[in-house]
Design a protein around this motif. Structure first.
Motif, short mmCIF file in Angstrom:
data_model
loop_
_atom_site.label_atom_id
_atom_site.label_comp_id
_atom_site.label_asym_id
_atom_site.label_seq_id
_atom_site.Cartn_x
_atom_site.Cartn_y
_atom_site.Cartn_z
N GLN A 27 105.62 50.45 39.29
CA GLN A 27 105.72 50.99 40.65
C GLN A 27 104.49 50.68 41.50
O GLN A 27 104.54 50.74 42.72
CB GLN A 27 105.94 52.49 40.60
N ASP A 28 103.36 50.33 40.84
CA ASP A 28 102.12 50.06 41.56
C ASP A 28 101.99 48.59 41.98
O ASP A 28 101.10 48.25 42.76
CB ASP A 28 100.91 50.45 40.71
N ALA A 32 106.94 42.24 45.88
CA ALA A 32 107.39 40.91 45.46
C ALA A 32 107.20 40.68 43.97
O ALA A 32 107.86 39.82 43.37
CB ALA A 32 106.64 39.83 46.25
N ALA A 33 106.29 41.44 43.35
CA ALA A 33 105.98 41.25 41.93
C ALA A 33 106.65 42.30 41.05
O ALA A 33 106.43 42.32 39.83
CB ALA A 33 104.48 41.27 41.70
N GLN A 34 107.45 43.18 41.64
CA GLN A 34 108.11 44.21 40.84
C GLN A 34 109.32 43.67 40.09
O GLN A 34 109.84 44.34 39.19
CB GLN A 34 108.48 45.40 41.72
N ALA A 35 109.76 42.47 40.45
CA ALA A 35 110.87 41.82 39.74
C ALA A 35 110.34 40.56 39.07
O ALA A 35 109.38 39.94 39.54
CB ALA A 35 111.99 41.48 40.72
N PRO A 36 110.96 40.15 37.95
CA PRO A 36 110.53 38.92 37.29
C PRO A 36 110.68 37.72 38.23
O PRO A 36 111.58 37.69 39.06
CB PRO A 36 111.50 38.80 36.11
N LEU A 74 104.30 48.54 32.66
CA LEU A 74 104.98 49.69 32.06
C LEU A 74 105.72 50.49 33.13
O LEU A 74 105.29 50.58 34.28
CB LEU A 74 103.96 50.60 31.36
N SER A 75 106.82 51.08 32.71
CA SER A 75 107.60 51.95 33.60
C SER A 75 108.32 53.00 32.77
O SER A 75 108.51 52.81 31.56
CB SER A 75 108.61 51.14 34.41
N GLY A 119 101.46 59.46 33.48
CA GLY A 119 102.65 60.16 33.94
C GLY A 119 103.97 59.54 33.58
O GLY A 119 105.00 59.84 34.20
N LEU A 120 104.00 58.70 32.55
CA LEU A 120 105.24 58.06 32.14
C LEU A 120 105.92 58.78 30.99
O LEU A 120 107.02 58.39 30.57
CB LEU A 120 104.98 56.60 31.76
#
Length: 396
Positions: A27-28, A32-36, A74-75, A119-120
């Motif tokens: 989430q951080d 544009a980089a949150q998807a492969p 990580l998520s 917090g995960l």
């Protein structure tokens, strides 16, 4: 001339086992980089400082070795009975490439601690004192890892007296369970032994034909007999890494083994799959002096193992390769098992360049097929720095 300012991205620099890398929450990351894809790869390469034709990664967080050119995303997990999804990216040092084909077993030790502290993990599952069990989905290979993370006063305990050869200072022990570690998606329909054999004759044009155990467990790995390739199994890094011809031979062996394992269709594709498979060579126990000066006696170990990672001899042992060693040693007839003396085994202690490591595995055979319930080993982890990492705004 227009200058693009740098951007800040929340990140944590962590050691896990004998590796270290930059950890991010999904989430951080910039949108544009949150998807492969290319944007994510470009961002991670810029963070680490690759590609670097000088091979030093001076303009990034990497340490110019395979053990220190690593990234983790990580998520919170969307999978039932899992806490966190863990994605590992091995960043090439001198080429423009991020390898997503495998896991990092060493950094796996840092995933649970990071997840708890960021917090995960559901707070209700974190004891005030004791051990927090974190169920991790390893997204690269589609496997479950269970981390046992020590907790003191509601916080992750990082300091302790657990010593790990290859790491200078002691820390708190984190036990890892690699559940059902035989790969499902790699080669030959996901068989643990993709060729169907415990030992094969691996023909490498221009070099020779070698006995080889090719196994998918923890990570795809190719085991050779040290004596067959001119080594004793007691070598340290310089003996291999200072020899360009030796490195080229190992890479050629790796490429042809990858084809035999069904991981690639042609040897030319190996250049784009640097992280897997691993090549390791095994030998019966003998006395040697580890890179730290520590004496390792033949009586202290069951076998010797040396492994290549990203084209160089590893300074200790990759965690995923340790899983492969433990699994192979547990199956009578493999080269690792034979080097350890043969027979049924549930655990082995092996010698590596930095010292020794113990790994356990539970293997069983049914209808002619081998399976492994889990492999177990202990590592440690520690936060080295946390805050934000900066990259130029046009880096991705």
């Amino acid at each position: 001339m227009t200058h693009v300012p740098q951007i800040k991205i929340p990140a944590t620099y962590m050691r896990g086992g004998t590796s270290k890398g930059v950890f991010f929450r999904l989430q951080d990351l910039p949108a544009a980089a949150q998807a492969p894809g290319p944007a994510r790869d470009a961002l991670l390469m810029r963070v680490i400082g690759s590609p670097d034709p000088y091979g030093k990664q001076i303009d990034g967080m990497g340490g110019a070795t395979s053990s220190t050119s690593k990234t983790v995303i990580l998520s919170k997990s969307t999978r039932a009975e899992h806490d966190v999804d863990y994605l590992f990216g091995q960043v090439s040092i001198d080429t423009s490439f991020v390898d997503w084909s495998g896991n990092c077993g060493n950094l796996s030790a840092a995933v649970g601690p990071f997840a708890i502290s960021n917090g995960l993990v559901n707070p209700d599952r974190i004891p005030l004192n004791g051990v927090c069990i974190v169920r991790i989905w390893q997204a690269n290979i589609g496997k479950t890892i269970v981390a046992h993370v020590p907790i003191t006063d509601g916080q992750v305990q990082e300091t302790g007296d657990f010593e790990l050869d290859g790491v200078t200072f002691p820390a708190a022990e984190v036990q890892l369970e690699f559940m059902d570690p035989a790969a499902e998606e790699e080669g030959a329909g996901g068989a643990m032994f993709p060729t169907g054999n415990l030992v094969d004759d691996l023909e490498v044009p221009g070099i020779g034909t070698f006995k080889a155990t090719m196994i998918n467990a923890g990570i795809p790995a190719i085991f050779l007999n040290a004596e067959d390739i001119g080594y004793t199994g007691a070598e340290l890094q310089d003996a291999i890494n200072s020899d360009p011809q030796a490195l080229a031979r190992f890479e050629t062996i790796r490429a042809h083994g990858a084809v035999r394992m069904g991981l690639i269709k042609h040897v030319d594709e190996a250049v784009k799959r640097q992280h897997t498979p691993k090549v390791a060579f095994v030998a019966k126990p003998r006395d040697y002096v580890a890179s730290s000066g520590k004496k390792v006696a033949a009586a202290d170990v069951d076998l010797l193992v040396r492994a290549m990672s990203m084209g160089k001899l590893h300074h200790a042992m990759m965690g995923t390769a340790a899983v492969a060693i433990g699994v192979a040693a547990a199956i009578p007839g493999t080269l690792a098992n034979l080097a350890a003396g043969g027979g049924d085994r549930t655990a082995v202690r092996f010698g590596h360049p930095s010292g020794t490591l113990r790994v356990g595995a539970q293997a069983q055979q049914a209808n002619g097929e081998w399976s492994v319930t889990k492999a177990i080993m202990s590592r440690s982890a520690r936060v080295l720095m946390e805050g934000t990492v900066r990259v130029p705004g046009d880096a991705f």
